[in-house]
Enzyme design. Structure first.
Site, mmCIF file in Angstrom:
data_model
loop_
_atom_site.group_PDB
_atom_site.id
_atom_site.type_symbol
_atom_site.label_atom_id
_atom_site.label_comp_id
_atom_site.label_asym_id
_atom_site.label_seq_id
_atom_site.Cartn_x
_atom_site.Cartn_y
_atom_site.Cartn_z
ATOM 1 N N HIS A 222 0.817 -1.228 0.000
ATOM 2 C CA HIS A 222 0.000 0.000 0.000
ATOM 3 C C HIS A 222 0.844 1.268 0.000
ATOM 4 C CE1 HIS A 222 -0.328 -0.294 4.710
ATOM 5 N NE2 HIS A 222 0.915 -0.273 4.287
ATOM 6 N N ASN A 223 0.338 2.264 -0.699
ATOM 7 C CA ASN A 223 0.945 3.599 -0.823
ATOM 8 C C ASN A 223 2.260 3.614 -1.601
ATOM 9 O OD1 ASN A 223 -0.729 3.910 1.972
ATOM 10 N ND2 ASN A 223 -0.624 5.854 0.846
#
Length: 329
Positions: A222-223
C-alpha cells in the site's frame, strides 16, 4: 500454409536495413537453435555468433557488426531484440476480442467504462471503479472499489487490484486493523501480469505510472508509487510506501523493504534484497551466487566471523603503524 509476410514488409515495419531477397516470405518465428526454412530468427549476443554459419533459418535479424559476417537474408537493426518483438507482432497478430462485458462479469454501482473496453469472464469490478478506453481485463480479474485504470491497459487473469494493504496496530496481545481508505490508480499503457496483487493505499493512492510493466506473481504494498516506464519481473515483493523512480528495471524474486526510495534509471538484479534507499542511477545487486553446499557451509561460517576478523585486522594495522612510526624516529 498461411500467406506469410515478405522480408521487405518486415524491414519497413521495424525500420531495419534489408539484405537479400526482399520478396522472401516468412511464415513463423523460431529460436536460433531450431529455426528452419520459412522461419525468421534473431541474434543479439556475441555468444550465439557461431549460429551465423549453421542456422537453417530463411532470414535472421542481426546487429550491424554481425551482418557484416553474414551473406544470407537478414534484417540489420541496432536493436535486434526490439526488431524481433515487432516481427512477432506482425507474423502472429494479437486477436483482440470485440469490446464487450462477459455475461458472467460482476459490475458494481457507479462504474465508468471507456470506449472499447474488454471485460472477460469472471471479472469482478467494484463500485465506482473507472477503466479507461481500450483497456482489456482478462478472465477473473478483480478490481476492488474505487480502483482507477488508465487507457490501453492489459490486466491478466487472477490479478487483484485494490485489496486492503497490510495495516495492523498492536493492541496488547492482539492486532487492531487499520482501515485502508485509499485506492489504486493505474496510468495509461500499463500491463499487469497474472496473479499480481496491488494493495490499496491506507490514505491517498497506490500509484502505478504510465507504461509500467509488471510480470506475474508480484506483490505491491500500500501507498507505493512506481514511476513511468519501470518494468518489474516475476515474484518480486515491494513493501508499503516505497517510491520507485522512472525507467527502472527490477529483476525477478527481489524484495524491497518499506518506506524506501529508488532513483530513476536504476537496475536491480535478480534475487536482490533492497534494504536501503538507492539515490543514484546504476546497476545494484545483493545476495550470493549458488555453489556446492559444502563450500557454501564453509563460507557461511566465515561470514559470521567477518566482524571478528575485521577487528583483528584493525588492531594489526594499528600495531604496524606504531612500528613504522617508531622506526622513522
Amino acid at each position: 500454409m498461411p500467406e506469410g509476410v515478405s522480408l521487405q514488409a518486415l524491414a519497413e515495419h521495424t525500420g531495419s536495413t534489408l539484405q537479400g531477397d526482399a520478396q522472401l516470405r516468412l511464415y513463423a518465428v523460431a529460436s536460433i537453435e531450431k529455426a528452419q526454412v520459412g522461419e525468421i530468427s534473431y541474434i543479439r549476443d556475441a555468444k550465439y555468433r557461431h549460429y551465423l554459419q549453421t542456422s537453417q533459418a530463411s532470414a535472421l535479424i542481426l546487429p550491424p557488426d554481425m551482418a557484416q559476417a553474414y551473406d544470407g537474408n537478414c534484417l540489420i537493426n541496432p536493436n535486434p531484440y526490439l526488431a524481433y518483438a515487432q516481427v512477432v507482432g506482425i507474423i502472429y497478430p494479437t486477436v483482440r476480442p470485440m469490446p464487450a462485458i462477459h455475461p458472467s462479469a460482476v459490475i458494481g454501482a457507479g462504474v465508468e467504462l471507456g470506449e472499447g473496453v474488454v471485460i472477460e469472464a469472471g471479472c469482478v469490478i467494484g463500485a465506482s471503479c473507472r477503466i479507461g478506453a481500450g483497456s482489456w481485463l482478462h478472465a477473473n480479474v478483480t478490481l476492488y472499489a474505487d480502483t482507477q485504470i488508465g487507457q490501453r491497459c492489459i490486466i491478466h487473469s487472477g490479478a487483484v487490484l485494490g485489496a486492503d494493504g497490510f495495516g495492523f496496530a498492536p493492541d496488547q496481545r492482539t492486532w487492531f486493523k487499520i482501515p485502508q481508505v485509499g485506492n489504486v490508480v493505474v496510468g495509461d499503457d500499463v500491463e499487469i501480469g497474472a496473479n499480481t496483487t496491488i494493495d490499496r493505499a491506507a490514505l491517498g493512492s497506490t500509484v502505478i505510472g504510465n507504461g509500467v510493466k509488471l510480470d506475474n506473481l508480484i506483490q505491491i504494498g500500500h501507498n507505493t508509487q512506481i514511476g513511468d516506464y519501470t518494468a518489474m519481473a516475476a515474484c518480486t515483493a515491494v513493501a508499503g510506501s516505497v517510491q520507485i523512480g522512472k525507467h527502472c528495471q527490477i529483476a525477478g524474486m527481489c524484495a524491497i523493504a518499506g518506506h524506501l526510495s529508488i532513483a530513476d534509471n536504476v537496475v536491480v538484479t535478480g534475487t536482490s534484497m533492497v534494504s536501503h534507499s538507492i539515490t543514484k542511477p546504476g546497476v545494484y545487486s545483493s545476495g550470493t551466487t549458488i555453489e556446492e553446499n559444502a563450500l557454501w557451509r564453509k563460507n557461511a561460517v566465515r561470514f559470521n566471523q567477518l566482524d571478528k576478523l575485521a577487528r583483528r585486522l584493525q588492531e594489526l594495522e594499528k600495531q604496524l603503524a606504531a612500528l613504522q612510526n617508531k622506526g622513522s624516529t
